[in-house]
Design an enzyme around this catalytic site. Structure first.
Site, PDB file in Angstrom:
ATOM      1  N   TRP A 256     -71.994 133.405  10.871  1.00 11.40           N
ATOM      2  CA  TRP A 256     -72.097 133.910   9.493  1.00 11.40           C
ATOM      3  C   TRP A 256     -70.922 134.495   8.919  1.00 11.40           C
ATOM      4  CZ3 TRP A 256     -71.959 139.166   7.899  1.00 11.40           C
ATOM      5  CH2 TRP A 256     -72.101 139.307   6.465  1.00 11.40           C
TER       6      TRP A 256
ATOM      7  N   GLU B 246     -75.393 130.278   9.507  1.00 15.72           N
ATOM      8  CA  GLU B 246     -76.482 130.993   8.592  1.00 15.72           C
ATOM      9  C   GLU B 246     -75.895 131.228   7.131  1.00 15.72           C
ATOM     10  OE1 GLU B 246     -76.513 135.156  10.200  1.00 15.72           O
ATOM     11  OE2 GLU B 246     -78.285 135.547   8.767  1.00 15.72           O
TER      12      GLU B 246
ATOM     13  N   LYS C  56     -76.478 132.506   3.040  1.00 15.65           N
ATOM     14  CA  LYS C  56     -77.132 133.710   2.335  1.00 15.65           C
ATOM     15  C   LYS C  56     -77.011 133.580   0.949  1.00 15.65           C
ATOM     16  CE  LYS C  56     -75.323 138.558   2.524  1.00 15.65           C
ATOM     17  NZ  LYS C  56     -75.358 139.546   3.467  1.00 15.65           N
TER      18      LYS C  56
ATOM     19  N   ASP D 214     -82.224 133.497   7.940  1.00 15.67           N
ATOM     20  CA  ASP D 214     -82.496 134.923   7.918  1.00 15.67           C
ATOM     21  C   ASP D 214     -83.513 135.005   6.830  1.00 15.67           C
ATOM     22  OD1 ASP D 214     -82.196 137.924   7.139  1.00 15.67           O
ATOM     23  OD2 ASP D 214     -80.321 137.651   8.315  1.00 15.67           O
TER      24      ASP D 214
ATOM     25  N   HIS E  50     -82.563 136.307   3.360  1.00 17.39           N
ATOM     26  CA  HIS E  50     -81.362 135.572   2.438  1.00 17.39           C
ATOM     27  C   HIS E  50     -81.674 134.620   1.681  1.00 17.39           C
ATOM     28  CE1 HIS E  50     -77.815 136.465   5.813  1.00 17.39           C
ATOM     29  NE2 HIS E  50     -78.674 137.507   5.310  1.00 17.39           N
TER      30      HIS E  50
ATOM     31  N   HIS F 111     -83.487 134.667  11.841  1.00 14.81           N
ATOM     32  CA  HIS F 111     -83.183 136.224  11.922  1.00 14.81           C
ATOM     33  C   HIS F 111     -84.143 136.935  11.269  1.00 14.81           C
ATOM     34  CE1 HIS F 111     -78.623 136.443  12.507  1.00 14.81           C
ATOM     35  NE2 HIS F 111     -79.014 135.911  13.439  1.00 14.81           N
TER      36      HIS F 111
ATOM     37  N   ASP G 162     -81.474 142.019   0.489  1.00 19.16           N
ATOM     38  CA  ASP G 162     -81.329 141.753   1.742  1.00 19.16           C
ATOM     39  C   ASP G 162     -81.110 143.000   2.271  1.00 19.16           C
ATOM     40  OD1 ASP G 162     -80.714 140.468   4.180  1.00 19.16           O
ATOM     41  OD2 ASP G 162     -78.657 140.183   3.595  1.00 19.16           O
TER      42      ASP G 162
ATOM     43  N   ASP H 296     -82.289 144.496   4.790  1.00 21.18           N
ATOM     44  CA  ASP H 296     -82.476 144.759   6.441  1.00 21.18           C
ATOM     45  C   ASP H 296     -83.202 145.797   6.769  1.00 21.18           C
ATOM     46  OD1 ASP H 296     -80.842 142.441   7.588  1.00 21.18           O
ATOM     47  OD2 ASP H 296     -79.270 143.295   6.299  1.00 21.18           O
TER      48      ASP H 296
ATOM     49  N   ASP I  69     -82.830 140.519  13.038  1.00 25.46           N
ATOM     50  CA  ASP I  69     -81.626 141.060  12.260  1.00 25.46           C
ATOM     51  C   ASP I  69     -82.137 142.251  11.340  1.00 25.46           C
ATOM     52  OD1 ASP I  69     -79.079 141.564  11.171  1.00 25.46           O
ATOM     53  OD2 ASP I  69     -79.080 139.467  10.226  1.00 25.46           O
TER      54      ASP I  69
HETATM   55  C1  RNT Z   1     -75.643 139.264   7.273  1.00 25.49           C
HETATM   56  C2  RNT Z   1     -76.295 138.311   8.077  1.00 25.49           C
HETATM   57  C3  RNT Z   1     -75.673 138.350   9.570  1.00 25.49           C
HETATM   58  C4  RNT Z   1     -75.483 139.801   9.914  1.00 25.49           C
HETATM   59  C5  RNT Z   1     -75.216 140.087  11.687  1.00 25.49           C
HETATM   60  C6  RNT Z   1     -74.704 141.339  11.784  1.00 25.49           C
HETATM   61  O1  RNT Z   1     -76.322 139.226   5.961  1.00 25.49           O
HETATM   62  O2  RNT Z   1     -77.548 138.482   8.121  1.00 25.49           O
HETATM   63  O3  RNT Z   1     -76.530 137.615  10.241  1.00 25.49           O
HETATM   64  O4  RNT Z   1     -76.768 140.722   9.574  1.00 25.49           O
HETATM   65  O5  RNT Z   1     -74.226 139.038  11.989  1.00 25.49           O
HETATM   66 ZN    ZN Z   2     -78.828 137.405   9.827  1.00 26.18          ZN
END
Ligand code: RNT
Ligand code: ZN
Length: 417
Positions: free
Chosen positions: A186, A225, A227, A258, A261, A285, A293, A295, A325
């Protein structure tokens, strides 16, 4: 919880599920084989061990300053082991390139080697864990807004070299553990404001990826990945969903989804079946976006449940790798691992307990009231009794009993950091 009570509730659950054609034992056996890939970066707010000032860049941010984060490798390993002791089953650990064992040396990203991860491989083996890996484009003086898509050749080459080295490290990890290491790629590349060069950066990214993937390895698998946007890079993301789907399909790479994302109302669950028709495997993820996003720690919400159900309905547990993630720095970080992992497993379990044969029979007959009714009733079937038994069998705390244990570790260890 009393063993007797767990067994009683379990026996009743077995009967209730049998009535709708579900074999509980079989569901538990399948869940036992689902290894989550635990992200190492929840333990220290994505800091890593490069000791370069640690400002997190690349459009991601860990918010909160709860005391007790892991400050070095020993603490991080101890915390991860603590967390896994409350998560039923055997799981994987997902490392980022910035978490190498650099022994206090300044090793730049285009210099990293398998030897910097040797102690991780041995540690993981000792604890019966397999490793996954990630290249790290963020938090570096050369990160800027563009890494693999940078028109400046020297910067682009630096990141190409870094990523090539990461694949080599992942390959060594895979060979060492006798199981492919999944390496995620990513990059944050994008633009805060409007760009008039969307095509240029995407061409550069595509070319960088082709160079990076030239070498074929047996011990690792690549995933890519996408986003929607990063903080400070809101207007344009080079590695968008369309970009990586096209790339992944044309090069037969694993696509990473993810759950943070995509646009907030977009269903990630819906993507599984389409992607699996065109690419061999998917990496997930699993996260929890709150308005963006963000997290947040994964919980057992509709999105995660739907995702798990889609994997099972597609009979794709062996093709979908489930990684986590998220990075919440506002609560006990070990607790964050445990809550998110257990929530993900609970979702997979409920998916495995779905009365799918009966539901599909209804659907085939056009009996849509019956399908809807059974879907609704299935939500309150006693899956929790099966979950308790699963935890009990795996020798981890049943129900909320891990809370006092994490509190104790906090009182004795993490609060003193
Ligand atoms: C970032 C991505 C990625 C990171 C990690 C740390 O938006 O989700 O995967 O969170 O690689
Ligand atoms: Zn991620």
């Amino acid at each position: 919880m009393k063993e007797e009570l767990i067994k009683k509730a379990y026996d009743i659950a077995v009967e209730r599920y049998a009535a709708v054609g579900v074999d509980v034992e079989q569901a538990m056996e399948k869940l036992q084989k689902v290894a989550l890939s635990l992200h190492c970066w929840q333990a220290d707010d994505v800091a890593g061990f490069e000791n370069q000032g640690d400002t997190l860049s690349g459009g991601i941010q860990a918010t909160g300053n709860y005391p007790g984060k892991a400050r070095n490798m020993e603490e991080l390993r101890a915390d991860i082991l603590k967390a896994t002791s409350y998560i039923p089953g055997q799981h994987r650990l997902n490392l980022h390139a910035i978490y190498g064992d650099f022994q206090g040396e300044r090793v730049d990203r285009d210099q990293i080697e398998p030897k910097h991860f040797q102690s991780w491989m041995e540690w993981a083996k000792e604890h019966n864990m397999k490793l996954d890996f990630n290249s790290s484009s963020f938090s570096h003086s050369k990160s800027g807004d563009l890494s693999l898509s940078n028109p400046d050749k020297s910067i682009r080459d630096f990141w190409i070299e870094h990523t090539k080295r990461c694949r080599n490290i992942a390959n060594e990890m895979g060979k060492f553990q006798g199981d492919p290491c999944i390496m995620n790629l990513w990059v944050h590349d994008g633009s805060k404001d409007q760009t008039v060069n969307r095509m240029l950066y995407r061409e550069l990214l595509k070319d960088s990826l082709d160079q990076i993937f030239e070498e074929k390895y047996e011990g690792m698998k690549d995933c890519i990945e996408s986003k929607v946007f990063g903080i400070g890079l809101e207007s344009y993301t080079v590695g968008s969903n369309d970009f990586y789907i096209g790339y992944g399909v044309s090069r037969q790479k694993i696509v990473t989804l993810d759950t943070g994302h995509f646009h907030p109302t977009e269903s990630v669950a819906d993507k599984i079946s389409s992607l699996l028709l065109y690419i061999p495997e998917i990496m997930l993820h699993v996260s929890r976006p709150v308005r963006w996003d963000s997290d947040h720690v994964t919980i057992m919400n509709d999105e995660t449940l739907e995702l798990a159900k889609e994997i099972v309905r597609c009979d794709a547990l062996d093709k979908v790798h489930i990684g986590l993630d998220y990075f919440d720095a506002s609560i006990n970080r070990i607790g964050a691992y445990v809550v998110g992992s257990r929530a993900t497993q609970k979702c997979v379990l409920q998916a495995l307990l779905e009365p799918l044969a009966k539901l599909r029979e209804y659907e085939a007959n056009g009996q849509y009231f019956e399908r809807l009714a059974l879907l609704e009733e299935a939500k309150s079937l006693p899956w929790n009794a099966v979950w308790d038994m699963f935890c009990f069998k795996n020798n981890v705390p049943v129900g909320e009993l891990f809370i006092p244990e994490i509190q104790q570790y906090e009182a004795e260890i993490t609060s003193k950091r």
